[in-house]
Design a protein around this motif. Structure first.
Motif, short mmCIF file in Angstrom:
data_model
loop_
_atom_site.label_atom_id
_atom_site.label_comp_id
_atom_site.label_asym_id
_atom_site.label_seq_id
_atom_site.Cartn_x
_atom_site.Cartn_y
_atom_site.Cartn_z
N GLN A 275 1.14 -1.01 -0.36
CA GLN A 275 0.11 -0.19 0.42
C GLN A 275 0.75 1.37 -0.28
N LEU A 276 0.25 2.06 -0.66
CA LEU A 276 1.31 3.81 -1.10
C LEU A 276 0.44 4.43 -1.50
N TRP A 277 1.22 5.37 -0.59
CA TRP A 277 0.01 7.02 -0.61
C TRP A 277 1.15 8.06 0.38
N TYR A 327 -0.57 -7.35 4.51
CA TYR A 327 -0.24 -6.02 3.81
C TYR A 327 0.90 -5.06 4.18
N ASP A 329 3.54 -1.87 4.27
CA ASP A 329 3.70 -0.44 4.39
C ASP A 329 4.67 -0.46 4.43
N PHE A 330 5.06 1.29 3.59
CA PHE A 330 6.50 2.08 3.34
C PHE A 330 7.17 2.93 4.34
N GLY A 331 8.03 3.47 4.60
CA GLY A 331 8.21 3.70 6.05
C GLY A 331 9.98 4.39 5.73
N ILE A 332 10.02 5.72 5.65
CA ILE A 332 11.29 6.37 5.93
C ILE A 332 11.42 6.98 6.95
N LYS A 334 12.13 10.33 7.73
CA LYS A 334 11.87 11.68 7.99
C LYS A 334 10.96 11.61 7.46
N GLU A 335 9.64 12.57 7.37
CA GLU A 335 9.28 13.73 6.59
C GLU A 335 9.89 14.81 6.10
N TYR B 6 8.54 8.82 8.48
CA TYR B 6 7.15 9.15 7.48
C TYR B 6 6.66 7.41 7.47
N ILE B 7 5.09 7.66 7.20
CA ILE B 7 5.05 6.04 6.63
C ILE B 7 3.97 6.91 5.35
N PHE B 8 4.51 6.03 3.65
CA PHE B 8 3.29 6.75 3.31
C PHE B 8 2.35 5.48 3.30
N ARG B 9 1.47 6.55 4.49
CA ARG B 9 0.20 5.69 4.16
C ARG B 9 -0.50 6.97 4.96
N LYS B 10 -2.03 6.53 4.89
CA LYS B 10 -2.89 7.59 5.27
C LYS B 10 -3.72 7.36 5.78
N TYR B 11 -3.77 5.49 6.30
CA TYR B 11 -4.50 5.52 6.79
C TYR B 11 -4.56 4.90 8.49
N PHE B 14 -1.67 0.68 12.14
CA PHE B 14 -0.37 0.97 11.90
C PHE B 14 0.83 1.26 13.51
N ILE B 19 7.31 0.29 10.79
CA ILE B 19 7.51 0.15 9.52
C ILE B 19 8.98 1.12 9.52
N SER B 25 2.06 -4.58 7.85
CA SER B 25 1.40 -4.23 8.71
C SER B 25 -0.19 -4.72 9.14
N GLY B 27 -4.03 -4.05 6.57
CA GLY B 27 -5.28 -3.84 5.42
C GLY B 27 -5.81 -2.01 5.96
N ILE B 28 -6.21 -1.66 5.46
CA ILE B 28 -6.90 -0.45 4.77
C ILE B 28 -7.69 -0.86 5.50
#
Lengths: 500, 1201
Positions: A275-277, A327, A329-332, A334-335, B6-11, B14, B19, B25, B27-28
Motif C-alpha cells: 500500500q502506498l500513498w 499488508y 507499508d513503506f516507511g522512511i 523522516k518526512e 514517515y509512513i506512506f500511508r494515510k490511514y 500501523f 515500518i 502492517s 490492511g486499510i
C-alpha cells in the motif's frame, strides 16, 4: 530454482511504476531466484504519454540487455542484468508455435466508442430491464446536457476510464478474450509470481486490478500462485477543471470507496498487498489521458518499484498461507519536502539506493567522462571511436541514460515531494547529495582529488586490462567497465549518506 | 535528535516505529476513513465510480454506512458519506411514508424486478461473441461469486421508480440505494413535486440527516424491522451497525431506548405487520423484499396522531364542524385539527416533529391547498412535494383573494361588517371559517383597517402553542391599485328579516325567506348567491336549498323598463349567512360573505309569547290590515316601523329622521329603488301621507306576461307582488310606461267576473303576501303563532260561489304562510256586521242599546247593517243587506267601460291646467292616465291620495255642479234605507253611521260640515218616508272609515260566541227596489215568495217596471224637492233640473230614454247570466244608477266646458 515474475502495470500509474522499476533494474538491483521478469502494461488509453515512455524504456532495456549480455539468463549482477522481457519471449509447452507481438503491452480493441455502445452496439437493450439496471447503476447524462462530463454510459472508452472503475471492471472483462491474455494464462508456471500494480484513484488501474485478479484466478491452476499487488493511493492533485471527468476532489473518496471494496473482495486473494500513498503536494495539470498525460516521475513511483523488488525477492516461505493477505507499508526515517538517500532505512538504501548511485556514476561516466578519454587505451580497445556514434547498442545506451534515466531523476527532483539523491549538475565528488567525496589537501596542495580525472583515467585503464580476460565481447565488457568504474567511484564515497 | 518516521500511508492501523522500508502492517479498513475529510458536494456521489464493479453504486452506499457506523464516524456531518446515508434513509423513509394508493404503474411509485439469473442467461444467450456477453460475464462475476457471500442470497433487485423516473433500487447491503442519475433529475426539476419528508426538509437535499434526527415513528420502524428481521439485517451488516449506533445515540437522551424493541425479536409474539401496512409492489402484488426483509408503510393514522401531539401550530377551534366531512365517494371522513400555517411566518414552535421548528422559508404552494379538501391535504415541506397527509389551513382558506366593494356603506346595524364605521365592502372571510369558529369568534378575531385606499384585513386564528403564541394572523391587503378590490353594483334585500329557531318544526317551518338581488353590473357576472346555516358544514355542496327566479333582466334595463335587474331567491329554511360570487370580464372570481345580524330578531317558543289578532279587509279598491294584541282595547292599523322592519336592505339607510326618506336612500345605488318599489316590499309602512300606509290599494304588480305564465310556477315576488307603489309610478325617461310590469286592480271582482287561473293566482299571491306581512309583524312583536288569529270579511253581496272560492284561496294561502304553526284563520265575518263591532266598542259615542244603521261603503259594494235593538222584542231586529253600489260608481268609468273619461277626471285635467297645479306627484298622475291597466277609480284614488293635487278643490270650487253626482249617490242610499225600514217596519235609527273607504265622499257633501250633513240627511228622510226621526238622530262619519271593518272584524273574532251567535241567523234581506206601498211591496213584506232573477228577464216585467217607477220617484223626490234644491244651491250646486231631465225615465219600457233606463237595462243583462231560479242577490234599485251617475258626471262636465 528460478521463477518468472509477471508484473502487470495497469493504467498510467502502473506504467510509471514499471518505468521506475526499469530504472532500478537497469541499475542492477538484485533480484533473487528469478528468471524472467515480464512486465505487462495494460492500458486502455493507447496514446498515454506515460505509458509510451515506459514502453520505450522497456524496449531499450531489452535491447541493451540483449546486446550487452546476449541471450543468457544466468546474468546475476551488473547493470541491466535482470531479464526484463516480453511475453513473447516465454516459451510454453503446449503451443510453442504461437506467434505473439513482441510487446510489453496488452491492448484492448474497439474502444473508440461509448460504454453503452460498447456493451450494446445495436441498441438491443432499449426497453429491456437490463437497461433499467444499467441506469440504476451508471450515470446516464446525455451528450447535450451541461453535466455530460458526469456521464458514464456515454463515456468514450478510448481515453481511459477516467476515474470510472465501475465501467473499467466491465470493459476489463474483454481482456479475457484477447490472445495475449489467453497466452498469459497458459504461460504462467507453477512457481511463477504475479504482481499487479495499479493506482486506486484513477480509472484503469483501480478497475483492472481486481478484475485482473478475478480473471487470473478464474483459472483454476493459477490460484495457488503467489500474488502480489501494489495499490497506489493519491499522491498528486490535478488542477480543478470541473468539465473534466477526473476530479481530484474526489480522489480521496474514490480511493476509500475502492479500498473498502478491496477490503471486502480481495482479502485472502493476494498474498502480499503493498500500500502506498503520499500527501499530495503537486497540482498536476488536468489532462484526460492521451498524448497530454505525461506526468513527471515521482518518488512514490520509485518506492512503488521497490515493492516489486521486495516481492520478487521474498523467499517462498516468507508468504503467509493461502487465503491470508499480508499488508505492507513503506516507511522512511523522516518526512521532508526534499527526500534524499539519507531518508531511507538501510535495506532500501542498500538494495535500491546503492545500485542507483552506481548507475548514476555510470551515467556520468558514459555521458561525460568516457567521451573525454578517446585517446586512452580502453577507448581504442573497445573500438569506441566508431561504435560510439554508429553502434546502436552505444547509441541506445546513451539514449537510455540521457533521455530516460537522467530525465527520470530530474523529474523526480523537481516534483513534489522532491526526490534529490544526486546533484547531477555538480562534479563527481559532489554527485551524491549530502555526502561529498572528500578532497585531501596538505598545505594547500591536493593530495587526494577524490574522483578526479586522473583517478578515473587510471582506474578505467586498470579495469579494461582486468576485464579483457573475462569478457571478450566488447558490449558486455563495456557494461562491466562501467560497473567497475562506478564501484570505484563509490569506493571513494565509502558509503551512502546517512542521517546522523 | 528525535525525528518522527514517515509512513506512506494515510490511514491508521500501523505502528510507525515498526515500518521501515516495506514492512508488514495492516490492511486499510474502511473504519479508519475519516468521513470529515471528504469534500462536500452532491456530485461527489460519483465517488462510487471508483469501485471496480458494476455494482459500485451499491458498494459505495455500503462503504458510507460502514464509515459512519464505525467508531470514528460521526453520525452527523456533511461528508459525501453522510449524504449517501441520508439519501438511502430518504428512500427508506419515502417508502415508509408512501401510501398504498401511491403505488402502481404510472403512479407516484412503482417497481420493476430485475431477476439476476434470468437476465444473465438472457444476455448470455446472444452468444460468446456478442457484446452482451461481456455484461453477462460481469454480472455473473458478482452473482456467482463463491469467495464472498455479498450477493449470494440476492436473486433479484427491485428497481424503484418515483414519478416515472428511476430513483434507485434495493441493495442487499444497505437495503436501498439511489441511482447516480437521480440527483440530476432533481437538479433538472424533472421530478415534480420534489419528494420531502415529514420534518420539513426535502428528501435528497443538501441537508443530510442521520437516522436519529428523523421522524421518531420512522426510527422506531427501522429499529423494529432490524429486530424482527435479524437475519436479513445481518446480511446488511453496515446498515445494522448504523442502526445500532443510532440506538446508542438515542439511548443517551432517552434512557431505555435500547431495550424498547426487544419484544420484536419474536415475530410470533410481536408481529410488526400489526402496526404497519405491508409495502406491496405493483408486481403481481409481490411484497418488497431485500434479504428476506419485508417492508411496510406507515399507517396514516399514526402519523396524524404524532403531528397532533407534537405540533405547536394546531388550530384551536370553537366549532368542530370541519371534523366530519364526506369525500368524493361520499364516504364519511374524519378530519384532524389542521395546522395553521402562513408562508413566511416566523413563529416559534415545532412544526410536525418534536424539536424541529417551522422554517420560515417554507413555501406553501397553492397546489397544496387551493381546491384541495382538508382531508386530502399534504403539509408543505420546504420546497419539496409533500408526502405528509395532514390538513392545514392557510390565509386563502379563510380570506378571499379579492374584496368586493359595494356602491354603498353596508347596513352595519343589520349586518356584520367587521369594521367599526362606514364600510362598503363585503366580508372577505370565507365561509369555511365557520367550520372552525362561530360568529362570536369572528367578531373578536377579525380586525379591519383602512388607510390610503388599502383595506387591511387581519384574522387572528388561535393555535395551541407551547411557546405562548396564542394565534397566527392571516393577513390580506386589498386595494384598487393592486386590483384586488372589485367593484360590484348590486343591492340586496332580505324579507323577512328574522330567524325562527328551536326544535319545533311547526315553528321553524316559519323560516321562509325571499331575498332580492338587484344588480346593475356591467363588469361583473353573478356566479352564485348561496345561503348557509351554521348548523351545516360550510361548503358549496352544503348550501341551503334555494330557488331563484329572474324577474327584471339586463334587457329590461337596456330598454328603460327597469333600473336594475332582479333575482329573487327563495329559501324555505333558516339561514345564517350568504355568500355571493362574481366573475368579472377578466375572469377574476370574487366572493364575499353577507352575514345578517339578527340580534333581537331570533325567535323561538321561548320568547314568542304574545297573542295577536289580525284582520284583513280585502276590499275591491283598497285593502286594510288591522291588528291587536289581545287584551288591548282597540285594534291598530297595520304598520311596518323601523323597529319591526320586515324587509332589510344591505345598504345603510340614510341619515334622515323621516323613515321613508331614511330608507329611500341607497348610497350610490339608487337603481335599486324602483325595483324594490315595484317588485318587493316597502321598507316601512306607516300612517302618514308620504308613506305607504294601510289601507292601501288592492293592486298587484306583475310581470307583463303574467297571464301567459303557467300558474303552477308563478310565485310571490318573482312574478307578482302587492303593488304598493301603484300611486307612485311614473313614466320613464322616454316618456313611456314600463313595458315589463303591469299593475292589476279590482282583484276582488276579477275573481267573480273572470274566474280564471291568472286571476285566482293574483288573488292568492296578493293574499299570500299580506299573510307574510302578518306573519312577520306577529313574530317581530313576539307574537306566538299558536295564539295568532287572522280574521277577514266578505261582503254579503258576493256570490256564494265566489265567496267559497275566495275562502279556499285564502285558506290555501294561509296554509302556505303559516303551515303547522297553529295560527288560526277564522271564517269570514260578514262585512256588514264587522263595522258595528268597532263602532260600539270605540269612542264613536254610539249607544249599544239604540237602533243603529251602519252603511259600509266600499269600492264596489255597500253593506248595510241594521241593529234595531230598540225595536221591541222582534226576532228580526238584525237585518243586513248588501248591494254593489259604492265608491266606484261615483269615481269609476261606468258600467264595464274602459275609458277614463268620467267627469271628475276630465274636470280635474282642465282645473289642474287652469290653476297651474304642478305638484311633484303629477308624474304619477300622468303615468296612471296612460296606464292601460288602470281604470278611472285608480286615478281618482291617486288624486285623493296626494293633497297637492287639490282634487277636492277641482270639484267643490272648480265645478260644484259635479257634486250632484255625489249627493245623488248619498241620497240613493238613504232612499233605499228608508224603503228597507218601511218594508221591515222598523223605526228610523237613532244613529246612521257610514264606514268604508267609499264613504269618504260624504265628507265632500255639505262643505264637510257634520251638522249640515245631518240637516241635509233629515231633509232627505223627510222627503222619502213618513216615519219620524228621533231628535237625537245622529250621522256618524269615521275619520278612518276604511279601518273600521277590519277593526270590527278583530273585535268580532274576539267576542263571545253568544254575541256572535246573534248574527248567525239568517238576517240577510234584499229589497228589490220598488215602491214599498205597491202590490209587490206587500209580497216582499210577507217574505213568503222571494223574488227570483227570472222575474226580471222580461224588460216589461212588473218588477222591472216597478223598480224604474221607483227610481223616477226617487229622482223627483230628491231633485225636484224645493227644500233640497235650496239646500244644495247654498252649497253652489246648481243644475238639478237638468240633471233630473237627463236621468229620468220617460216611462217607455221597451225603448225608453233617460240615463237610468239605459243603466238599468245594461246592468240587468249581466244578472241574467245567472240561474233564473236564483233569488235576487241584491237590490235592482241601484242598477239604474250604476252607469247613470258616470254618464251624468260626463254630461255635467261637458255642459260646463
Amino acid at each position: 530454482m528460478t521463477r518468472n515474475s509477471y508484473i502487470f502495470g495497469i493504467g498510467g500509474t502502473g506504467a510509471r511504476i514499471v518505468r521506475a522499476l526499469t530504472m532500478m533494474l537497469a541499475a542492477g538491483t538484485k533480484v533473487k531466484d528469478t528468471g524472467k521478469i515480464v512486465p505487462i502494461i495494460i492500458d486502455v488509453d493507447a496514446k498515454n504519454a506515460d505509458t509510451a515512455r515506459t514502453l520505450q524504456a522497456l524496449g531499450k532495456y531489452k535491447y541493451i540487455r540483449e546486446r550487452g549480455y546476449g541471450p543468457s539468463e544466468e546474468i546475476r549482477d551488473g547493470f541491466f542484468n535482470a531479464n526484463l522481457n516480453t511475453l513473447s519471449s516465454i516459451k510454453t509447452a503446449q503451443n510453442s508455435s504461437e506467434k505473439l507481438d513482441d510487446s510489453f503491452q496488452l491492448q484492448f480493441e474497439n474502444l473508440e466508442k461509448s460504454f453503452i455502445q460498447y456493451l450494446d452496439p445495436n441498441d438491443e437493450l432499449v426497453g429491456d430491464i437490463n437497461m433499467d439496471l444499467l441506469e440504476a447503476l451508471y450515470d446516464n447524462t446525455p451528450p447535450d446536457h451541461a453535466d455530460f462530463h458526469e456521464s458514464e454510459l456515454h463515456l468514450r472508452l478510448d481515453q481511459g476510464f477516467k476515474g470510472n472503475p465501475n465501467i473499467g471492471s466491465v470493459v476489463f472483462n474483454n481482456l479475457a478474450n484477447t490472445d495475449e491474455f489467453k497466452f498469459v494464462l497458459k504461460s504462467i508456471g507453477e512457481h511463477d509470481r504475479i504482481f499487479i500494480i495499479s493506482s486506486i484513484f484513477g480509472g484503469t488501474g483501480s478497475s483492472g486490478f481486481p478484475q485482473l485478479v478475478r480473471l487470473l484466478q478464474h483459472e483454476e491452476k493459477l490460484r495457488p500462485n503467489i500474488f502480489g499487488a501494489l495499490t497506489v493511493m493519491p499522491y498528486f492533485n490535478v488542477t480543478d477543471n470541473s468539465a473534466s471527468a477526473i476530479n481530484s476532489d474526489r480522489f480521496n473518496s474514490k480511493t476509500e470507496a475502492a479500498l473498502a471494496y478491496y477490503h471486502k473482495y480481495l482479502k485472502g486473494r493476494i498474498n502480499c498487498f503493498y500500500q502506498l500513498w503520499d500527501q499530495p503536494l503537486r497540482q498536476y495539470e488536468n489532462k484526460e489521458g492521451g498524448m497530454e498525460q505525461r506526468n513527471s516521475a515521482h518518488l512514490l513511483e520509485l518506492i512503488g518499484a521497490t515493492a516489486v523488488i521486495d516481492f520478487i525477492n521474498k523467499p517462498d516461505g516468507a508468504f503467509k498461507p493461502k487465503g491470508q493477505t499480508e499488508y505492507l507499508d513503506f516507511g522512511i526515517k523522516k518526512e521532508d519536502q526534499v527526500i534524499d538517500i539519507r531518508h531511507f532505512y538501510d535495506a532500501t538504501a542498500r538494495n535500491v539506493m546503492y545500485p542507483l548511485t552506481l548507475l548514476t556514476y555510470a551515467m556520468k561516466m558514459h555521458l561525460d567522462v568516457i567521451p573525454k578519454h578517446r585517446n586512452e587505451a580502453f577507448y581504442k580497445e573497445l573500438d569506441l571511436e566508431s561504435k560510439w556514434t554508429n553502434d546502436l547498442f552505444y547509441q541506445t545506451l546513451s539514449d537510455f541514460f540521457k533521455n530516460h534515466y537522467c530525465e527520470w531523476l530530474e523529474e523526480m527532483s523537481t516534483n513534489e515531494r522532491s526526490f534529490q539523491p544526486f546533484n547531477l549538475k555538480q562534479d563527481l565528488n559532489g554527485l551524491v547529495r549530502e555526502k561529498a567525496v572528500p578532497v585531501s589537501r596538505i598545505m594547500g596542495m591536493i593530495t587526494d582529488g577524490g574522483i578526479s580525472d586522473s583517478f578515473l583515467r587510471k582506474e578505467l585503464g586498470k579495469a579494461e586490462d582486468e576485464l579483457k580476460k573475462t569478457y571478450p565481447e566488447p558490449e558486455e565488457r563495456f557494461f562491466r567497465l562501467l560497473h567497475t568504474i562506478s564501484a570505484k567511484c563509490f569506493s571513494k564515497l565509502d558509503s551512502l549518506p546517512t542521517m546522523i | 535528535m528525535t525525528t518522527l518516521p514517515y509512513i506512506f500511508r494515510k490511514y491508521k492501523g500501523f505502528n510507525p516505529n515498526e515500518i521501515k522500508c516495506w514492512s508488514p502492517s495492516s490492511g486499510i479498513d474502511p473504519t479508519g476513513f475519516d468521513p470529515e475529510d471528504i469534500a462536500v458536494s452532491r456530485s461527489s456521489s460519483k465517488a462510487g465510480t471508483s469501485i471496480p464493479s458494476p455494482f459500485a453504486r451499491l458498494e459505495l452506499f455500503d462503504t458510507a454506512f460502514n464509515i459512519i457506523a464505525s467508531d470514528r464516524g460521526n453520525l452527523e456531518g456533511t461528508s459525501i458519506y453522510h449524504q449517501l446515508v441520508s439519501d438511502c434513509l430518504d428512500v427508506f423513509q419515502l417508502l415508509f411514508n408512501s401510501k398504498n394508493t401511491d403505488i402502481g404503474f404510472g403512479k407516484k411509485l412503482w417497481f420493476k424486478e430485475w431477476k439476476a439469473g434470468e437476465n444473465i442467461e438472457k444476455l448470455k444467450a446472444k452468444g460468446e461473441a456478442h457484446p452482451h456477453n461481456l455484461l453477462a460475464r460481469s454480472l455473473e462475476q458478482i452473482f456467482g461469486d463463491k469467495e464472498t457471500d455479498r450477493f449470494s442470497d440476492t436473486d433479484s433487485i427491485f428497481l424503484i421508480f418515483y414519478e416515472n423516473k428511476l430513483l434507485g433500487g434495493t441493495s442487499p447491503f444497505t437495503l436501498f440505494f439511489t441511482s447516480p442519475n437521480w440527483s440530476r433529475f432533481l437538479k433538472d426539476r424533472l421530478i415534480s413535486p420534489h419528494p420531502g419528508t415529514s420534518d420539513g426538509v426535502p428528501f435528497f437535499s443538501d441537508e443530510y440527516r442521520p437516522l436519529h434526527r428523523r421522524d421518531p415513528e420512522f426510527v422506531d420502524y427501522v429499529c423494529k424491522l432490524a429486530t424482527q428481521y435479524r437475519y436479513g439485517f445481518t446480511k446488511a451488516s453496515s446498515f445494522s451497525k448504523y442502526v445500532n449506533k443510532t440506538i446508542r445515540e438515542i439511548e443517551k437522551k432517552e434512557s431505555g431506548y435500547q431495550y424498547k424493541f426487544l419484544d420484536y425479536q419474536d415475530a410470533a409474539r410481536m408481529p410488526i405487520d400489526g402496526e404497519y401496512d405491508w409495502l406491496k409492489t405493483n408486481l403481481d402484488g409481490k411484497f418488497l423484499m431485500v434479504n428476506e426483509v419485508f417492508f411496510f408503510q406507515q399507517k396514516e393514522e399514526k402519523e396524524k396522531i404524532k403531528i397532533r401531539r407534537v405540533s405547536d401550530f394546531l388550530i384551536s377551534t370553537t366549532n368542530t364542524t370541519y371534523q366530519k366531512q364526506v369525500n368524493h365517494q361520499n364516504e364519511p371522513v374524519t378530519v384532524e385539527a389542521p395546522l395553521v400555517l402562513v408562508e413566511g411566518m416566523n413563529i416559534p414552535g415545532d412544526y410536525i416533529e418534536a424539536g424541529v421548528p417551522w422554517n420560515s422559508s417554507t413555501k406553501i404552494p397553492d397546489f397544496l391547498h387551493r381546491g384541495v379538501p382538508l382531508y386530502e391535504r399534504k403539509l408543505p415541506l420546504g420546497n419539496t412535494g409533500s408526502e405528509i397527509k395532514y390538513p392545514f389551513v392557510t390565509v386563502s382558506d379563510f380570506l378571499e383573494d379579492y374584496l368586493i366593494e359595494m356602491p354603498f356603506n353596508i347596513n352595519a346595524g343589520k349586518f356584520f361588517t367587521g369594521f367599526n364605521g362606514d364600510f362598503k365592502y363585503l366580508l372577505p372571510v370565507k365561509k369555511e371559517y365557520f367550520n372552525f369558529f362561530k360568529l362570536e369568534e369572528l367578531k373578536t378575531q377579525l380586525s379591519i383597517t383602512m388607510q390610503d385606499g388599502v383595506v387591511s384585513v387581519d384574522l387572528r386564528v388561535p393555535i395551541q402553542n407551547r411557546r405562548a403564541v396564542r394565534d397566527i394572523v392571516f393577513s390580506k391587503k386589498y386595494s384598487k391599485a393592486a386590483k384586488t378590490i372589485v367593484e360590484c353594483r348590486a343591492g340586496l334585500g332580505i324579507y323577512p328579516f328574522y330567524q325562527v329557531t328551536g326544535s319545533d318544526p311547526k315553528l321553524t317551518g316559519l323560516n321562509d325567506y325571499t331575498v332580492l338581488l338587484a344588480e346593475r353590473n356591467e363588469k361583473q357576472k353573478l356566479d352564485a348567491l348561496r345561503f348557509f346555516s351554521y348548523q351545516n358544514f360550510a361548503s358549496d355542496a352544503h348550501a341551503l336549498s334555494a330557488t331563484v327566479q329572474e324577474r327584471s333582466t339586463a334587457a329590461d334595463i337596456g330598454s328603460g323598463n327597469s333600473t336594475s335587474s332582479s333575482l329573487f331567491f327563495r329559501i324555505r329554511s333558516l339561514f345564517d349567512y350568504m355568500e355571493i360570487s362574481y366573475t368579472d370580464n377578466s375572469f377574476i372570481e370574487s366572493t364575499g360573505l353577507i352575514i345578517p345580524d339578527f340580534t333581537g330578531r331570533v325567535f323561538s317558543s321561548e320568547n314568542l309569547t304574545r297573542a295577536f289578532t289580525f284582520a284583513i279587509d280585502f276590499g275591491t279598491s283598497n285593502t286594510h290590515l288591522a291588528f291587536m294584541q289581545n287584551g288591548e282595547a282597540l285594534p291598530k292599523p297595520f304598520t311596518i316601523t323601523e323597529a319591526d322592519q320586515q324587509m332589510v336592505l344591505l345598504n345603510a339607510p340614510g341619515a334622515d329622521q323621516d323613515p321613508v326618506t331614511k330608507f329611500g336612500f341607497y348610497g350610490q345605488f339608487p337603481a335599486i329603488d324602483l325595483t324594490i318599489r315595484r317588485e318587493f316590499v316597502p321598507p316601512v309602512i306607516l300612517q302618514g301621507k308620504n308613506a305607504i300606509s294601510a289601507p292601501f290599494k288592492t293592486a298587484t304588480c306583475e310581470i307583463a306576461n303574467f297571464n301567459n305564465v303557467e300558474k303552477s310556477s308563478v310565485s310571490l315576488f318573482s312574478h307578482i307582488n302587492i303593488g304598493y307603489y301603484i300611486d307612485q309610478e311614473e313614466k320613464n325617461l322616454d316618456g313611456k310606461t314600463a313595458a315589463n310590469i303591469n299593475y292589476t286592480t279590482n282583484l276582488k271582482w276579477l275573481l267573480e267576473n273572470n274566474n280564471d287561473d291568472s286571476n285566482k293566482s293574483r288573488v292568492r299571491l296578493f293574499l299570500t303576501q299580506l299573510l307574510t306581512h302578518i306573519r312577520a309583524k306577529a313574530l317581530l312583536n313576539l307574537g306566538k303563532p299558536a295564539d295568532l288569529k287572522v280574521v277577514w270579511s266578505v261582503p254579503l253581496s258576493m256570490e256564494r260561489g265566489n265567496k267559497a272560492a275566495l275562502k279556499a284561496i285564502l285558506r290555501d294561502a294561509f296554509k302556505e304562510v303559516f303551515g303547522e304553526s297553529g295560527a288560526q284563520l277564522f271564517d269570514p265575518v260578514p262585512e256588514s256586521v264587522a263595522p258595528y263591532f268597532f263602532l260600539i266598542k270605540s269612542d264613536a259615542d254610539i249607544q249599544e242599546t239604540a237602533n243603529v244603521v251602519n252603511v259600509d261603503i266600499g269600492g264596489g259594494t255597500t253593506d248595510v247593517m241594521m241593529f234595531m235593538e230598540a225595536a221591541g222584542n222582534r226576532e228580526d231586529r238584525y237585518m243586513t243587506t248588501s248591494f254593489r253600489f259604492a265608491g266606484s260608481d261615483i269615481w269609476g268609468n261606468g258600467y264595464k267601460s274602459k275609458l277614463k273619461d268620467n267627469g271628475f277626471i276630465k274636470n280635474y285635467q282642465v282645473y289642474q291646467k287652469n290653476n297651474n297645479i304642478n305638484p311633484t306627484e303629477l308624474k304619477y298622475f300622468m303615468k296612471a292616465v296612460d296606464d292601460a291597466n288602470l281604470n278611472a277609480d285608480d286615478i281618482i284614488s291617486l288624486l285623493f291620495k296626494y293633497d297637492n293635487f287639490r282634487f277636492a278643490d277641482s270639484i267643490v270650487m272648480g265645478n260644484p255642479d259635479l257634486l250632484i253626482v255625489l249627493y245623488l249617490h248619498y241620497a240613493a242610499i238613504v232612499y233605499h234605507l228608508a224603503q228597507l225600514i218601511e218594508i221591515r217596519d222598523y223605526p228610523l235609527p237613532r244613529y246612521l253611521s257610514f264606514t268604508g273607504k267609499g264613504s269618504q265622499y260624504i265628507r265632500l257633501l255639505c262643505g264637510g260640515d257634520p251638522a249640515e250633513l245631518e240637516a241635509f240627511t233629515k231633509s232627505l228622510i223627510r222627503a222619502y218616508t213618513s216615519k219620524t226621526l228621533q231628535s237625537s238622530f245622529r250621522i256618524h262619519l269615521n275619520a278612518n272609515p276604511k279601518e273600521i271593518t277590519a277593526n270590527g272584524s278583530i273585535l268580532y273574532a274576539l267576542s263571545s260566541d253568544e254575541e256572535k251567535g246573534r248574527y248567525n241567523e239568517n238576517i240577510d234581506f234584499v229589497h228589490p227596489g220598488f215602491a214599498t206601498d205597491s202590490e209587490l211591496g206587500a209580497r216582499l213584506a210577507s217574505r213568503e215568495n222571494p223574488f227570483l232573477i227570472g222575474e226580471t228577464v222580461k224588460i216589461d216585467s212588473a218588477v222591472n217596471v216597478a223598480v224604474l217607477e221607483n227610481l223616477n220617484s226617487f229622482l223627483t223626490k230628491t231633485l225636484a224637492n224645493n227644500e233640497i234644491v235650496r239646500f244644495l244651491r247654498d252649497f253652489k250646486v246648481n243644475g238639478l233640473k237638468e240633471a233630473l231631465a237627463a236621468l229620468a225615465w220617460n216611462r217607455d219600457i221597451y225603448n225608453g230614454e233617460g240615463l237610468i233606463y239605459d243603466s238599468y237595462k245594461k246592468v240587468l243583462q249581466d244578472l241574467h247570466k245567472q240561474d233564473k231560479e236564483t233569488t235576487l242577490p241584491e237590490s235592482l234599485f241601484f242598477y239604474a244608477l250604476k252607469d247613470a251617475l258616470y254618464r251624468l258626471s260626463k254630461t255635467i262636465n261637458d255642459s260646463k266646458s
